[in-house]
Design an enzyme around this catalytic site. Sequence first.
Site, PDB file in Angstrom:
ATOM      1  N   LYS A  80      37.610  32.888  47.987  1.00 19.65           N
ATOM      2  CA  LYS A  80      36.719  32.725  46.836  1.00 19.65           C
ATOM      3  C   LYS A  80      37.527  32.765  45.542  1.00 19.65           C
ATOM      4  CE  LYS A  80      35.661  37.682  47.069  1.00 19.65           C
ATOM      5  NZ  LYS A  80      34.776  38.668  47.739  1.00 19.65           N
ATOM      6  N   CYS A 134      48.617  37.971  21.485  1.00 20.89           N
ATOM      7  CA  CYS A 134      47.854  36.898  20.828  1.00 20.89           C
ATOM      8  C   CYS A 134      47.296  35.943  21.881  1.00 20.89           C
ATOM      9  CB  CYS A 134      48.741  36.133  19.859  1.00 20.89           C
ATOM     10  SG  CYS A 134      49.624  37.175  18.680  1.00 20.89           S
ATOM     11  N   ARG A 163      37.553  39.878  57.455  1.00 20.52           N
ATOM     12  CA  ARG A 163      37.421  39.099  56.213  1.00 20.52           C
ATOM     13  C   ARG A 163      38.509  39.558  55.252  1.00 20.52           C
ATOM     14  NH1 ARG A 163      32.026  41.039  56.715  1.00 20.52           N
ATOM     15  NH2 ARG A 163      32.379  42.168  54.775  1.00 20.52           N
ATOM     16  N   ASP A 171      48.160  32.847  22.616  1.00 19.81           N
ATOM     17  CA  ASP A 171      49.142  32.022  23.330  1.00 19.81           C
ATOM     18  C   ASP A 171      50.548  32.608  23.331  1.00 19.81           C
ATOM     19  OD1 ASP A 171      47.022  30.019  23.206  1.00 19.81           O
ATOM     20  OD2 ASP A 171      47.634  29.810  21.103  1.00 19.81           O
ATOM     21  N   ARG A 215      24.445  46.104  47.335  1.00 21.26           N
ATOM     22  CA  ARG A 215      24.571  44.864  46.572  1.00 21.26           C
ATOM     23  C   ARG A 215      23.572  43.827  47.080  1.00 21.26           C
ATOM     24  NH1 ARG A 215      30.607  42.434  45.823  1.00 21.26           N
ATOM     25  NH2 ARG A 215      30.367  41.893  48.013  1.00 21.26           N
ATOM     26  N   HIS A 245      29.238  44.856  54.385  1.00 17.46           N
ATOM     27  CA  HIS A 245      30.408  45.001  53.514  1.00 17.46           C
ATOM     28  C   HIS A 245      30.595  46.472  53.156  1.00 17.46           C
ATOM     29  CE1 HIS A 245      33.588  43.542  51.031  1.00 17.46           C
ATOM     30  NE2 HIS A 245      33.003  43.744  49.876  1.00 17.46           N
ATOM     31  N   TYR A 272      49.058  40.608  14.834  1.00 15.98           N
ATOM     32  CA  TYR A 272      47.752  40.833  14.206  1.00 15.98           C
ATOM     33  C   TYR A 272      47.447  42.324  14.090  1.00 15.98           C
ATOM     34  CZ  TYR A 272      46.515  35.909  15.080  1.00 15.98           C
ATOM     35  OH  TYR A 272      46.452  34.540  15.102  1.00 15.98           O
TER      36      TYR A 272
HETATM   37  C1  PLP Z   1      35.432  39.579  48.507  1.00 14.55           C
HETATM   38  C2  PLP Z   1      34.887  39.992  49.811  1.00 14.55           C
HETATM   39  C3  PLP Z   1      35.731  40.298  50.883  1.00 14.55           C
HETATM   40  C4  PLP Z   1      37.226  40.394  50.745  1.00 14.55           C
HETATM   41  O1  PLP Z   1      37.548  41.607  50.117  1.00 14.55           O
HETATM   42  P1  PLP Z   1      39.084  42.085  50.037  1.00 14.55           P
HETATM   43  O2  PLP Z   1      39.003  43.474  49.551  1.00 14.55           O
HETATM   44  O3  PLP Z   1      39.738  41.165  49.075  1.00 14.55           O
HETATM   45  O4  PLP Z   1      39.623  41.947  51.406  1.00 14.55           O
HETATM   46  C5  PLP Z   1      35.160  40.539  52.118  1.00 14.55           C
HETATM   47  N1  PLP Z   1      33.823  40.521  52.273  1.00 14.55           N
HETATM   48  C6  PLP Z   1      32.974  40.268  51.263  1.00 14.55           C
HETATM   49  C7  PLP Z   1      31.518  40.272  51.505  1.00 14.55           C
HETATM   50  C8  PLP Z   1      33.478  40.010  49.993  1.00 14.55           C
HETATM   51  O5  PLP Z   1      32.629  39.775  48.979  1.00 14.55           O
END
Ligand code: PLP
Length: 378
Positions: A39, A318, A227, A320, A135, A168, A271
């Site tokens: 992602k 800054c 994942r 850039d 979530r 998750h 700045y």
């Molecule tokens: C982003 C995400 C992951 C990966 O998480 P990491 O900590 O980068 O391994 C896995 N599962 C879900 C649902 C996520 O949103």
Amino acid sequence: MKPYLKRAWAEVSLEKLKGNVSVIKKLNSPGTEIMAVVKADAYGHGDEHIVRCLADECGIKYFAVSNLDEAIAVRNFCPDVQILILGYTPPEYAHEIAMYNIIQGVVSTEYALALAKNSPQPIRCHIKIDTGMGRIGLKHDSPKACADEICDMINNIKNISVEGIYTHFAVADSDSPDNISYTDRQEKFILDTYDELVSRGIKLPHVHFMNSAATCYRNNSRSTLSRAGIILYGLHPDISLPIPEGLEPIMELKAVISHVKTVHKGDCISYGRTFTADRDMRIATVTIGYADGYSRLLSSKGEILVHGKRCRIVGRVCMDQLMMDVSDVPEAASGDIVTMIGSEGGDSITADELASMYGTIGYEVVCGISKRVPRIYI
Ligand SMILES: *Cc1c(COP(=O)(O)O)cnc(C)c1O
């Protein structure tokens, strides 16, 4: 290597990516496949090259993304891989999910119904269970009640095809006993839900719950997928815990010294006049700024490697450009390449370390490197 403007750029090592994949494969049980989390443009590393390398050279078959646009991009790079959308897709796009043969994470019965209604073809999905992240996902007091809802979805919504369930973890990157038992409970909930479905004659191909942290610290052979996100890119789920040996950051961030000068006691830099020289100093200007994703929060804080030595940023970053103190690096000269993230002469500054300098995490640093910064693949 394509020609690119040598101003501020990121070098991404596909060799190191492949190395990280082999480390992760060894952490996983034989029955667990990597689902590469790509992602946010592969955490800022550039999804096209990362996905092609993972699919074509590492044999990765599963990918996870956050939205439909990212999913279609991955589908165009790889016609044959499995792609799971972890986040929300507005139901009016359901037909595209089906058309591109993508799997949607489904967070409620209501959402499943809305998807089903909007697609002429069945929608493949994995059902998300909220076991403690708070979530998204089905939320129930018991695995039995959770299985009830999943059964109802499977039996009553003909236009979805449920291929798995997942959850998750919120604190798999912590080694405090309280957090470990929290994650234990999350893990037990998802597995009990899965087993409850099996006892009712529903044996889904997938149940998955491992993110990077779980993959590193509590690998479980029952998760059909791991994942893996941040560890693919060689960074820490949490800076306070070491990651398995062999995982290496794959991105370096570089820029160039555009100007070097001597300033005198009392001279101001940048700045807001937040920095005033208290002695004669050598100051170098660097061709990177917050529009490149090098945070303004690093003003007078960040360090940059110049000829292998750490130099402190002086004054405000800054848009850039930024200035740094090169008094201790007399050889520093206009045109020299400097390293914001990466290794030089035995020292290194990682995205994780940079993140800790301004109170964030490595994830945000790499995702935040902006579009203007060309990614060079080596
Ligand atoms: C982003 C995400 C992951 C990966 O998480 P990491 O900590 O980068 O391994 C896995 N599962 C879900 C649902 C996520 O949103």
